[in-house]
Design a protein around this motif. Structure first.
Motif, mmCIF file in Angstrom:
data_model
loop_
_atom_site.group_PDB
_atom_site.id
_atom_site.type_symbol
_atom_site.label_atom_id
_atom_site.label_comp_id
_atom_site.label_asym_id
_atom_site.label_seq_id
_atom_site.Cartn_x
_atom_site.Cartn_y
_atom_site.Cartn_z
ATOM 1 N N ASP A 1 27.897 37.101 37.485
ATOM 2 C CA ASP A 1 26.601 37.779 37.496
ATOM 3 C C ASP A 1 26.794 39.251 37.844
ATOM 4 O O ASP A 1 27.105 39.589 38.984
ATOM 5 N N VAL A 2 26.634 40.126 36.870
ATOM 6 C CA VAL A 2 26.664 41.573 37.095
ATOM 7 C C VAL A 2 25.207 42.016 37.164
ATOM 8 O O VAL A 2 24.444 41.763 36.220
ATOM 9 N N PRO A 3 24.777 42.660 38.283
ATOM 10 C CA PRO A 3 23.341 42.895 38.518
ATOM 11 C C PRO A 3 22.572 43.509 37.343
ATOM 12 O O PRO A 3 21.583 42.955 36.907
ATOM 13 N N PHE A 4 22.994 44.615 36.822
ATOM 14 C CA PHE A 4 22.221 45.265 35.753
ATOM 15 C C PHE A 4 22.509 44.648 34.392
ATOM 16 O O PHE A 4 21.602 44.470 33.578
ATOM 17 N N MET A 5 23.748 44.296 34.172
ATOM 18 C CA MET A 5 24.172 43.814 32.862
ATOM 19 C C MET A 5 23.616 42.422 32.556
ATOM 20 O O MET A 5 23.284 42.125 31.405
ATOM 21 N N SER A 6 23.492 41.576 33.540
ATOM 22 C CA SER A 6 23.005 40.210 33.308
ATOM 23 C C SER A 6 21.543 40.195 32.891
ATOM 24 O O SER A 6 21.104 39.297 32.169
ATOM 25 N N ASP A 7 20.771 41.172 33.346
ATOM 26 C CA ASP A 7 19.348 41.231 33.003
ATOM 27 C C ASP A 7 19.120 41.633 31.550
ATOM 28 O O ASP A 7 18.074 41.317 30.973
ATOM 29 N N LEU A 8 20.078 42.314 30.954
ATOM 30 C CA LEU A 8 19.905 42.820 29.587
ATOM 31 C C LEU A 8 20.259 41.794 28.515
ATOM 32 O O LEU A 8 19.880 41.964 27.356
ATOM 33 N N HIS A 9 20.999 40.780 28.880
ATOM 34 C CA HIS A 9 21.434 39.719 27.956
ATOM 35 C C HIS A 9 22.108 40.309 26.724
ATOM 36 O O HIS A 9 23.072 41.040 26.851
ATOM 37 N N ASN A 10 21.608 40.009 25.522
ATOM 38 C CA ASN A 10 22.278 40.461 24.293
ATOM 39 C C ASN A 10 22.007 41.924 23.946
ATOM 40 O O ASN A 10 22.589 42.447 23.005
ATOM 41 N N TRP A 11 21.146 42.593 24.705
ATOM 42 C CA TRP A 11 20.944 44.025 24.498
ATOM 43 C C TRP A 11 22.199 44.799 24.867
ATOM 44 O O TRP A 11 22.352 45.966 24.494
ATOM 45 N N ASN A 12 23.088 44.164 25.610
ATOM 46 C CA ASN A 12 24.356 44.808 25.947
ATOM 47 C C ASN A 12 25.163 45.147 24.694
ATOM 48 O O ASN A 12 25.852 46.165 24.654
ATOM 49 N N LEU A 13 25.078 44.300 23.688
ATOM 50 C CA LEU A 13 25.766 44.594 22.423
ATOM 51 C C LEU A 13 25.184 45.851 21.775
ATOM 52 O O LEU A 13 25.916 46.686 21.240
ATOM 53 N N GLY A 14 23.871 45.980 21.812
ATOM 54 C CA GLY A 14 23.222 47.162 21.253
ATOM 55 C C GLY A 14 23.620 48.429 21.981
ATOM 56 O O GLY A 14 23.854 49.471 21.367
ATOM 57 N N ILE A 15 23.722 48.338 23.313
ATOM 58 C CA ILE A 15 24.126 49.504 24.101
ATOM 59 C C ILE A 15 25.561 49.892 23.760
ATOM 60 O O ILE A 15 25.872 51.073 23.555
ATOM 61 N N GLY A 16 26.454 48.923 23.686
ATOM 62 C CA GLY A 16 27.854 49.202 23.374
ATOM 63 C C GLY A 16 28.023 49.776 21.983
ATOM 64 O O GLY A 16 28.737 50.772 21.788
ATOM 65 N N PHE A 17 27.367 49.176 21.010
ATOM 66 C CA PHE A 17 27.484 49.678 19.640
ATOM 67 C C PHE A 17 26.804 51.032 19.477
ATOM 68 O O PHE A 17 27.250 51.864 18.686
ATOM 69 N N ALA A 18 25.716 51.280 20.215
ATOM 70 C CA ALA A 18 25.067 52.590 20.143
ATOM 71 C C ALA A 18 26.007 53.683 20.661
ATOM 72 O O ALA A 18 26.080 54.770 20.074
ATOM 73 N N ALA A 19 26.743 53.398 21.725
ATOM 74 C CA ALA A 19 27.700 54.378 22.237
ATOM 75 C C ALA A 19 28.805 54.636 21.214
ATOM 76 O O ALA A 19 29.208 55.788 20.998
ATOM 77 N N ILE A 20 29.288 53.574 20.573
ATOM 78 C CA ILE A 20 30.341 53.736 19.572
ATOM 79 C C ILE A 20 29.825 54.535 18.370
ATOM 80 O O ILE A 20 30.504 55.428 17.857
#
Length: 85
Positions: free
Chosen positions: A55-74
């Motif tokens: 459980d990572v505090p901020f990252m766990s709340d975002l669920h699959n939006w983490n993929l969007g954040i990572g790909f947006a940075a790339i």
């Protein structure tokens, strides 16, 4: 003796070359590479924490939006790479 014909067109002159080559700003390459690495690390951390149930505090709340954040940075890194001279 025969007379030579007068030339009707002007003689071709090549366009002037630019005087100074364009140079990239100093911040461009570190920012571009940094965005690529941040996006890649963000996605990798998301997959590792999701597969292990950590459980990572901020990252766990975002669920699959983490993929969007990572790909947006790339993608932002790729967009910056088009401005590199």
């Amino acid at each position: 003796m025969a007379k030579s014909k007068v030339r009707k067109k002007a003689v071709y002159t090549p366009p002037q070359k630019s005087k100074t080559p364009e140079v990239s700003p100093r911040w461009l390459v570190p920012t571009m590479v940094g965005l690529w690495l941040i996006g890649l690390i963000w996605i990798a951390v998301f997959y590792v924490t999701a597969s292990t149930g950590t459980d990572v505090p901020f990252m766990s709340d975002l669920h699959n939006w983490n993929l969007g954040i990572g790909f947006a940075a790339i993608i932002l890194g790729v967009v910056l790479s088009t401005r590199w001279r």
